[in-house]
Design a protein around this motif. Sequence first.
Motif, mmCIF file in Angstrom:
data_model
loop_
_atom_site.group_PDB
_atom_site.id
_atom_site.type_symbol
_atom_site.label_atom_id
_atom_site.label_comp_id
_atom_site.label_asym_id
_atom_site.label_seq_id
_atom_site.Cartn_x
_atom_site.Cartn_y
_atom_site.Cartn_z
ATOM 1 N N MET A 1 0.959 -1.312 -0.013
ATOM 2 C CA MET A 1 -0.234 -0.068 -0.025
ATOM 3 C C MET A 1 0.888 1.323 -0.015
ATOM 4 O O MET A 1 1.664 1.408 0.784
ATOM 5 C CB MET A 1 -0.949 0.025 1.294
ATOM 6 C CG MET A 1 -1.994 1.010 1.247
ATOM 7 S SD MET A 1 -2.798 0.493 2.620
ATOM 8 C CE MET A 1 -3.840 1.962 3.069
ATOM 9 N N ASN A 2 0.782 2.200 -1.141
ATOM 10 C CA ASN A 2 1.568 3.167 -1.079
ATOM 11 C C ASN A 2 0.858 4.364 -0.433
ATOM 12 O O ASN A 2 -0.345 4.552 -0.596
ATOM 13 C CB ASN A 2 1.458 3.826 -2.600
ATOM 14 C CG ASN A 2 2.672 2.533 -3.335
ATOM 15 O OD1 ASN A 2 3.349 2.180 -2.587
ATOM 16 N ND2 ASN A 2 2.445 2.888 -4.654
ATOM 17 N N THR A 3 1.577 5.121 0.473
ATOM 18 C CA THR A 3 1.308 6.367 1.395
ATOM 19 C C THR A 3 1.578 7.440 0.316
ATOM 20 O O THR A 3 2.646 7.656 -0.306
ATOM 21 C CB THR A 3 1.798 6.463 2.648
ATOM 22 O OG1 THR A 3 3.425 6.566 2.438
ATOM 23 C CG2 THR A 3 1.438 5.195 3.320
ATOM 24 N N PRO A 4 0.570 8.755 0.440
ATOM 25 C CA PRO A 4 0.863 9.607 -0.557
ATOM 26 C C PRO A 4 1.921 10.567 -0.138
ATOM 27 O O PRO A 4 2.127 10.539 1.187
ATOM 28 C CB PRO A 4 -0.462 10.304 -0.503
ATOM 29 C CG PRO A 4 -1.228 9.936 0.754
ATOM 30 C CD PRO A 4 -0.867 8.504 1.022
ATOM 31 N N GLU A 5 2.739 11.042 -0.904
ATOM 32 C CA GLU A 5 3.926 11.882 -0.556
ATOM 33 C C GLU A 5 3.469 13.117 -0.073
ATOM 34 O O GLU A 5 2.381 13.919 -0.073
ATOM 35 C CB GLU A 5 4.806 12.109 -1.684
ATOM 36 C CG GLU A 5 5.870 13.042 -1.646
ATOM 37 C CD GLU A 5 6.582 13.221 -2.925
ATOM 38 O OE1 GLU A 5 7.796 13.603 -2.783
ATOM 39 O OE2 GLU A 5 6.263 13.288 -3.976
ATOM 40 N N ARG A 6 4.136 13.552 1.039
ATOM 41 C CA ARG A 6 3.711 14.866 1.807
ATOM 42 C C ARG A 6 4.054 15.975 0.723
ATOM 43 O O ARG A 6 4.972 15.931 0.208
ATOM 44 C CB ARG A 6 4.612 14.845 3.156
ATOM 45 C CG ARG A 6 4.159 13.703 4.060
ATOM 46 C CD ARG A 6 5.117 13.542 5.273
ATOM 47 N NE ARG A 6 4.482 14.835 6.211
ATOM 48 C CZ ARG A 6 5.002 14.973 7.578
ATOM 49 N NH1 ARG A 6 5.396 13.924 7.830
ATOM 50 N NH2 ARG A 6 4.263 15.892 8.258
ATOM 51 N N PRO A 7 3.459 17.018 1.164
ATOM 52 C CA PRO A 7 3.742 18.039 0.124
ATOM 53 C C PRO A 7 4.886 18.844 0.749
ATOM 54 O O PRO A 7 5.288 18.969 1.863
ATOM 55 C CB PRO A 7 2.472 19.187 0.552
ATOM 56 C CG PRO A 7 1.315 18.338 1.166
ATOM 57 C CD PRO A 7 2.137 17.097 1.864
ATOM 58 N N VAL A 8 5.653 19.243 -0.371
ATOM 59 C CA VAL A 8 6.997 20.140 -0.167
ATOM 60 C C VAL A 8 6.534 21.268 0.691
ATOM 61 O O VAL A 8 5.632 22.006 -0.021
ATOM 62 C CB VAL A 8 7.828 20.136 -1.464
ATOM 63 C CG1 VAL A 8 8.895 21.320 -1.182
ATOM 64 C CG2 VAL A 8 8.316 19.023 -1.916
ATOM 65 N N PRO A 9 6.951 21.795 1.844
ATOM 66 C CA PRO A 9 6.723 22.958 2.377
ATOM 67 C C PRO A 9 7.034 24.252 1.837
ATOM 68 O O PRO A 9 8.195 24.285 0.961
ATOM 69 C CB PRO A 9 7.138 22.631 3.822
ATOM 70 C CG PRO A 9 8.279 21.787 3.680
ATOM 71 C CD PRO A 9 7.894 20.926 2.367
ATOM 72 N N SER A 10 6.270 25.120 1.739
ATOM 73 C CA SER A 10 6.642 26.366 1.480
ATOM 74 C C SER A 10 7.961 27.061 2.207
ATOM 75 O O SER A 10 8.273 26.783 3.188
ATOM 76 C CB SER A 10 5.544 27.508 1.751
ATOM 77 O OG SER A 10 6.005 28.683 1.586
ATOM 78 N N PRO A 11 8.848 27.786 1.520
ATOM 79 C CA PRO A 11 10.111 28.226 1.938
ATOM 80 C C PRO A 11 9.845 29.512 2.707
ATOM 81 O O PRO A 11 10.958 30.196 3.000
ATOM 82 C CB PRO A 11 11.085 28.506 0.756
ATOM 83 C CG PRO A 11 10.184 28.584 -0.368
ATOM 84 C CD PRO A 11 8.756 27.807 -0.225
ATOM 85 N N CYS A 12 8.595 30.100 2.758
ATOM 86 C CA CYS A 12 8.278 31.206 3.478
ATOM 87 C C CYS A 12 8.900 31.440 4.597
ATOM 88 O O CYS A 12 8.707 30.541 5.368
ATOM 89 C CB CYS A 12 6.560 31.465 3.527
ATOM 90 S SG CYS A 12 6.416 33.258 4.145
ATOM 91 N N VAL A 13 9.647 32.469 4.855
ATOM 92 C CA VAL A 13 10.089 32.885 6.298
ATOM 93 C C VAL A 13 9.766 33.965 6.968
ATOM 94 O O VAL A 13 10.234 34.828 8.013
ATOM 95 C CB VAL A 13 11.724 32.797 6.324
ATOM 96 C CG1 VAL A 13 12.243 31.346 5.793
ATOM 97 C CG2 VAL A 13 12.066 33.893 5.284
ATOM 98 N N ASN A 14 8.433 34.539 6.406
ATOM 99 C CA ASN A 14 7.926 35.636 6.949
ATOM 100 C C ASN A 14 8.430 36.812 7.041
ATOM 101 O O ASN A 14 8.453 37.735 7.833
ATOM 102 C CB ASN A 14 7.204 35.538 8.470
ATOM 103 C CG ASN A 14 6.169 34.110 8.409
ATOM 104 O OD1 ASN A 14 5.217 34.164 7.652
ATOM 105 N ND2 ASN A 14 6.283 33.162 9.318
ATOM 106 N N ILE A 15 9.295 36.936 5.881
ATOM 107 C CA ILE A 15 9.994 38.398 5.700
ATOM 108 C C ILE A 15 9.543 38.667 4.418
ATOM 109 O O ILE A 15 10.333 38.486 3.125
ATOM 110 C CB ILE A 15 11.326 38.015 5.672
ATOM 111 C CG1 ILE A 15 11.904 37.742 7.059
ATOM 112 C CG2 ILE A 15 12.210 39.677 5.277
ATOM 113 C CD1 ILE A 15 13.458 37.454 7.270
ATOM 114 N N CYS A 16 8.260 39.183 4.120
ATOM 115 C CA CYS A 16 7.679 39.220 2.954
ATOM 116 C C CYS A 16 7.866 40.684 2.343
ATOM 117 O O CYS A 16 7.233 41.734 2.602
ATOM 118 C CB CYS A 16 6.267 38.901 2.711
ATOM 119 S SG CYS A 16 5.995 37.325 3.574
ATOM 120 N N SER A 17 8.973 41.022 1.427
ATOM 121 C CA SER A 17 9.046 42.080 0.691
ATOM 122 C C SER A 17 9.772 41.922 -0.538
ATOM 123 O O SER A 17 10.670 40.998 -0.654
ATOM 124 C CB SER A 17 10.240 42.897 1.651
ATOM 125 O OG SER A 17 10.490 44.080 1.123
#
Length: 69
Positions: A1-17
């Motif tokens: 049984m294959n488990t779904p791959e986890r989503p690659v997380p966002s690289p956001c570091v909350n320095i949005c400019s």
Amino acid sequence: MNTPERPVPSPCVNICSLDDDDVCTGCQRTVSEITQWRKMSNDERRSVLALCHERAKANGLVWMLPARR
């Protein structure tokens, strides 16, 4: 049984400019990459992360260790 791959997380570091090229100074993603992130496959996200790393290196934001001799 294959488990779904986890989503690659966002690289956001909350320095949005955005810089003059419309690249986020925090995560190094373009506006397009940021807005499309949720729709991207994991392979597409990995490609974006590689581009972010290259942008960070080009801007002197990544420290490279010298090769061992």
